[in-house]
Write a protein that holds these residues in place. Sequence first.
Motif, PDB file in Angstrom:
ATOM      1  N   LYS B  17       0.836  -1.197   0.000  1.00 28.34           N
ATOM      2  CA  LYS B  17       0.000   0.000   0.000  1.00 28.34           C
ATOM      3  C   LYS B  17       0.878   1.258   0.000  1.00 28.34           C
ATOM      4  CE  LYS B  17      -4.143  -1.903   0.482  1.00 28.34           C
ATOM      5  NZ  LYS B  17      -4.823  -1.962   1.771  1.00 28.34           N
ATOM      6  N   ASP B  18       0.296   2.366  -0.443  1.00 30.26           N
ATOM      7  CA  ASP B  18       0.996   3.651  -0.396  1.00 30.26           C
ATOM      8  C   ASP B  18       0.649   4.370   0.913  1.00 30.26           C
ATOM      9  OD1 ASP B  18       0.463   4.524  -3.935  1.00 30.26           O
ATOM     10  OD2 ASP B  18       1.645   2.938  -2.964  1.00 30.26           O
ATOM     11  N   VAL B  19       1.603   5.137   1.438  1.00 31.26           N
ATOM     12  CA  VAL B  19       1.341   5.935   2.635  1.00 31.26           C
ATOM     13  C   VAL B  19       1.849   7.361   2.425  1.00 31.26           C
ATOM     14  CG1 VAL B  19       1.391   4.019   4.274  1.00 31.26           C
ATOM     15  CG2 VAL B  19       3.493   5.266   3.776  1.00 31.26           C
ATOM     16  N   GLU B  20       1.185   8.289   3.105  1.00 35.86           N
ATOM     17  CA  GLU B  20       1.600   9.695   3.088  1.00 35.86           C
ATOM     18  C   GLU B  20       1.802  10.154   4.515  1.00 35.86           C
ATOM     19  OE1 GLU B  20      -0.397  11.595  -0.950  1.00 35.86           O
ATOM     20  OE2 GLU B  20      -1.115  12.215   1.023  1.00 35.86           O
ATOM     21  N   LEU B  21       2.941  10.756   4.753  1.00 37.46           N
ATOM     22  CA  LEU B  21       3.268  11.289   6.067  1.00 37.46           C
ATOM     23  C   LEU B  21       3.387  12.805   5.936  1.00 37.46           C
ATOM     24  CD1 LEU B  21       6.101   8.737   6.985  1.00 37.46           C
ATOM     25  CD2 LEU B  21       3.627   8.463   7.203  1.00 37.46           C
ATOM     26  N   ARG B  22       2.840  13.498   6.916  1.00 36.86           N
ATOM     27  CA  ARG B  22       2.780  14.950   6.811  1.00 36.86           C
ATOM     28  C   ARG B  22       3.649  15.624   7.867  1.00 36.86           C
ATOM     29  NH1 ARG B  22      -1.568  19.075   5.555  1.00 36.86           N
ATOM     30  NH2 ARG B  22      -1.169  20.822   6.982  1.00 36.86           N
ATOM     31  N   CYS B  23       4.227  16.757   7.472  1.00 39.79           N
ATOM     32  CA  CYS B  23       5.038  17.550   8.390  1.00 39.79           C
ATOM     33  C   CYS B  23       4.634  19.020   8.277  1.00 39.79           C
ATOM     34  CB  CYS B  23       6.522  17.409   8.072  1.00 39.79           C
ATOM     35  SG  CYS B  23       7.587  18.538   9.008  1.00 39.79           S
ATOM     36  N   GLU B  68       7.388  16.234  -1.224  1.00 32.94           N
ATOM     37  CA  GLU B  68       7.188  17.558  -1.779  1.00 32.94           C
ATOM     38  C   GLU B  68       6.885  18.523  -0.648  1.00 32.94           C
ATOM     39  OE1 GLU B  68       4.089  16.944  -4.647  1.00 32.94           O
ATOM     40  OE2 GLU B  68       2.531  17.308  -3.164  1.00 32.94           O
ATOM     41  N   ARG B  69       7.134  19.760  -0.961  1.00 29.10           N
ATOM     42  CA  ARG B  69       6.882  20.825   0.009  1.00 29.10           C
ATOM     43  C   ARG B  69       6.093  21.901  -0.713  1.00 29.10           C
ATOM     44  NH1 ARG B  69      11.029  24.598   3.571  1.00 29.10           N
ATOM     45  NH2 ARG B  69       9.451  25.191   5.110  1.00 29.10           N
ATOM     46  N   THR B  70       4.861  22.074  -0.296  1.00 28.73           N
ATOM     47  CA  THR B  70       3.969  22.996  -0.979  1.00 28.73           C
ATOM     48  C   THR B  70       4.027  24.378  -0.338  1.00 28.73           C
ATOM     49  OG1 THR B  70       2.169  22.195   0.413  1.00 28.73           O
ATOM     50  CG2 THR B  70       2.414  21.183  -1.747  1.00 28.73           C
ATOM     51  N   GLY B  71       4.163  25.391  -1.178  1.00 26.93           N
ATOM     52  CA  GLY B  71       4.123  26.762  -0.687  1.00 26.93           C
ATOM     53  C   GLY B  71       5.210  27.078   0.314  1.00 26.93           C
ATOM     54  N   GLY B  72       6.283  26.306   0.292  1.00 30.75           N
ATOM     55  CA  GLY B  72       7.375  26.560   1.219  1.00 30.75           C
ATOM     56  C   GLY B  72       7.034  26.264   2.653  1.00 30.75           C
ATOM     57  N   SER B  73       5.959  25.513   2.883  1.00 36.24           N
ATOM     58  CA  SER B  73       5.572  25.237   4.265  1.00 36.24           C
ATOM     59  C   SER B  73       5.407  23.739   4.482  1.00 36.24           C
ATOM     60  CB  SER B  73       4.291  25.996   4.599  1.00 36.24           C
ATOM     61  OG  SER B  73       3.919  25.758   5.936  1.00 36.24           O
ATOM     62  N   VAL B  74       4.187  23.253   4.423  1.00 33.43           N
ATOM     63  CA  VAL B  74       3.887  21.855   4.726  1.00 33.43           C
ATOM     64  C   VAL B  74       4.609  20.925   3.750  1.00 33.43           C
ATOM     65  CG1 VAL B  74       2.029  20.141   4.760  1.00 33.43           C
ATOM     66  CG2 VAL B  74       1.656  22.423   5.731  1.00 33.43           C
ATOM     67  N   SER B  75       5.066  19.797   4.289  1.00 33.62           N
ATOM     68  CA  SER B  75       5.709  18.793   3.443  1.00 33.62           C
ATOM     69  C   SER B  75       5.020  17.455   3.613  1.00 33.62           C
ATOM     70  CB  SER B  75       7.186  18.673   3.801  1.00 33.62           C
ATOM     71  OG  SER B  75       7.808  17.656   3.029  1.00 33.62           O
ATOM     72  N   THR B  76       4.990  16.702   2.514  1.00 33.22           N
ATOM     73  CA  THR B  76       4.440  15.349   2.540  1.00 33.22           C
ATOM     74  C   THR B  76       5.488  14.379   2.030  1.00 33.22           C
ATOM     75  OG1 THR B  76       2.212  16.191   2.115  1.00 33.22           O
ATOM     76  CG2 THR B  76       2.604  13.852   1.711  1.00 33.22           C
ATOM     77  N   LEU B  77       5.729  13.346   2.804  1.00 29.92           N
ATOM     78  CA  LEU B  77       6.620  12.258   2.380  1.00 29.92           C
ATOM     79  C   LEU B  77       5.729  11.099   1.965  1.00 29.92           C
ATOM     80  CD1 LEU B  77       9.557  11.046   2.242  1.00 29.92           C
ATOM     81  CD2 LEU B  77       9.142  10.182   4.549  1.00 29.92           C
ATOM     82  N   GLN B  83       7.119  -1.628   1.766  1.00 30.03           N
ATOM     83  CA  GLN B  83       7.746  -2.912   2.079  1.00 30.03           C
ATOM     84  C   GLN B  83       7.965  -2.982   3.595  1.00 30.03           C
ATOM     85  OE1 GLN B  83       8.482  -5.191  -0.487  1.00 30.03           O
ATOM     86  NE2 GLN B  83       7.300  -3.689  -1.662  1.00 30.03           N
ATOM     87  N   GLN B  84       8.157  -4.178   4.094  1.00 29.46           N
ATOM     88  CA  GLN B  84       8.340  -4.329   5.537  1.00 29.46           C
ATOM     89  C   GLN B  84       9.574  -3.585   6.032  1.00 29.46           C
ATOM     90  OE1 GLN B  84       8.145  -8.617   6.047  1.00 29.46           O
ATOM     91  NE2 GLN B  84       6.001  -8.474   6.686  1.00 29.46           N
ATOM     92  N   GLU B  85      10.596  -3.488   5.197  1.00 26.37           N
ATOM     93  CA  GLU B  85      11.807  -2.788   5.621  1.00 26.37           C
ATOM     94  C   GLU B  85      11.620  -1.275   5.713  1.00 26.37           C
ATOM     95  OE1 GLU B  85      11.670  -4.756   2.900  1.00 26.37           O
ATOM     96  OE2 GLU B  85      12.651  -3.803   1.175  1.00 26.37           O
ATOM     97  N   ASP B  86      10.449  -0.783   5.257  1.00 24.29           N
ATOM     98  CA  ASP B  86      10.157   0.644   5.395  1.00 24.29           C
ATOM     99  C   ASP B  86       9.687   0.982   6.809  1.00 24.29           C
ATOM    100  OD1 ASP B  86       8.571   0.705   2.111  1.00 24.29           O
ATOM    101  OD2 ASP B  86      10.694   0.862   2.665  1.00 24.29           O
ATOM    102  N   SER B  87       9.408  -0.022   7.610  1.00 25.22           N
ATOM    103  CA  SER B  87       8.962   0.207   8.983  1.00 25.22           C
ATOM    104  C   SER B  87      10.048   0.956   9.743  1.00 25.22           C
ATOM    105  CB  SER B  87       8.667  -1.129   9.677  1.00 25.22           C
ATOM    106  OG  SER B  87       7.606  -1.800   9.048  1.00 25.22           O
ATOM    107  N   ALA B  88       9.670   2.092  10.304  1.00 29.95           N
ATOM    108  CA  ALA B  88      10.634   2.965  10.986  1.00 29.95           C
ATOM    109  C   ALA B  88       9.872   4.134  11.589  1.00 29.95           C
ATOM    110  CB  ALA B  88      11.680   3.492   9.999  1.00 29.95           C
ATOM    111  N   VAL B  89      10.611   4.953  12.328  1.00 28.96           N
ATOM    112  CA  VAL B  89      10.063   6.240  12.762  1.00 28.96           C
ATOM    113  C   VAL B  89      10.574   7.290  11.790  1.00 28.96           C
ATOM    114  CG1 VAL B  89       9.984   7.983  14.580  1.00 28.96           C
ATOM    115  CG2 VAL B  89       9.986   5.539  15.180  1.00 28.96           C
ATOM    116  N   TYR B  90       9.665   8.041  11.210  1.00 29.41           N
ATOM    117  CA  TYR B  90      10.015   9.073  10.249  1.00 29.41           C
ATOM    118  C   TYR B  90       9.933  10.422  10.947  1.00 29.41           C
ATOM    119  CZ  TYR B  90      10.014   5.518   6.696  1.00 29.41           C
ATOM    120  OH  TYR B  90      10.322   4.397   5.971  1.00 29.41           O
ATOM    121  N   LEU B  91      11.070  11.114  10.974  1.00 30.84           N
ATOM    122  CA  LEU B  91      11.167  12.386  11.684  1.00 30.84           C
ATOM    123  C   LEU B  91      11.339  13.535  10.705  1.00 30.84           C
ATOM    124  CD1 LEU B  91      13.533  11.062  14.416  1.00 30.84           C
ATOM    125  CD2 LEU B  91      11.432  12.243  14.951  1.00 30.84           C
ATOM    126  N   CYS B  92      10.667  14.606  10.995  1.00 30.11           N
ATOM    127  CA  CYS B  92      10.775  15.831  10.221  1.00 30.11           C
ATOM    128  C   CYS B  92      11.422  16.890  11.104  1.00 30.11           C
ATOM    129  CB  CYS B  92       9.379  16.273   9.791  1.00 30.11           C
ATOM    130  SG  CYS B  92       9.304  17.863   8.972  1.00 30.11           S
TER     131      CYS B  92
END
Lengths: 111, 114
Positions: B17-23, B68-77, B83-92
């Motif tokens: 599946k695809d995931v989106e993480l926001r900062c 991507e980073r829209t408008g120089g502010s919010v970013s989405t990863l 994949q299972q190896e993508d399991s981690a803590v993602y820090l911004c």
Amino acid sequence: DQQVKQNSPSLSVQEGRISILNCDYTNSMFDYFLWYKKYPAEGPTFLISISSIKDKNEDGRFTVFLNKSAKHLSLHIVPSQPGDSAVYFCAAVPGAQKLVFGQGTRLTINP
Amino acid sequence: GAGVSQSPSNKVTEKGKDVELRCDPISGHTALYWYRQSLGQGLEFLIYFQGNSAPDKSGLPSDRFSAERTGGSVSTLTIQRTQQEDSAVYLCASSLGILAETQYFGPGTRLLVL
């Protein structure tokens, strides 16, 4: 390849004693180093830094020592307090603003 | 808020599946960074945005990762086909100045890929 290494995953120290956290690096081009502290469910926060032109930097209870010939730095906390219990990360700056981190050391201060 | 915020705080997804993480960085900070921490590893640099410059993507582990980073502010990863190896803590982190210690970190998103 792990360019910044913290070989001790955990450390336990009695309250009031000195805590010494160690960090080794492999790239002699690193010229700036930082220590970050991380509490559970929070992001890392900056603690103290040192430039390669120095061998010591002190801030209150925290002192960082740098030994360039050994490619080794250490963080000393004295006296250790229960609130110091956290994960400590060593990081190096290879250029621009990217940080290269070690694996972290979990410090536990026992009352 | 005063600090860097990230959402969701936890995400469990199925492999493929695809995931989106926001900062949401600190207001006014021109630089934004993504890192991840896998189990037993240090924080690994992924990508860096500075103002309107082209991002430094040198840390992205594969083409399944994009940000991507829209408008120089919010970013989405975005991680595609997780994949299972993508399991981690993602820090911004975000920063205003040019010194590395001025990076302020968010609390992270803990991603678990089953």
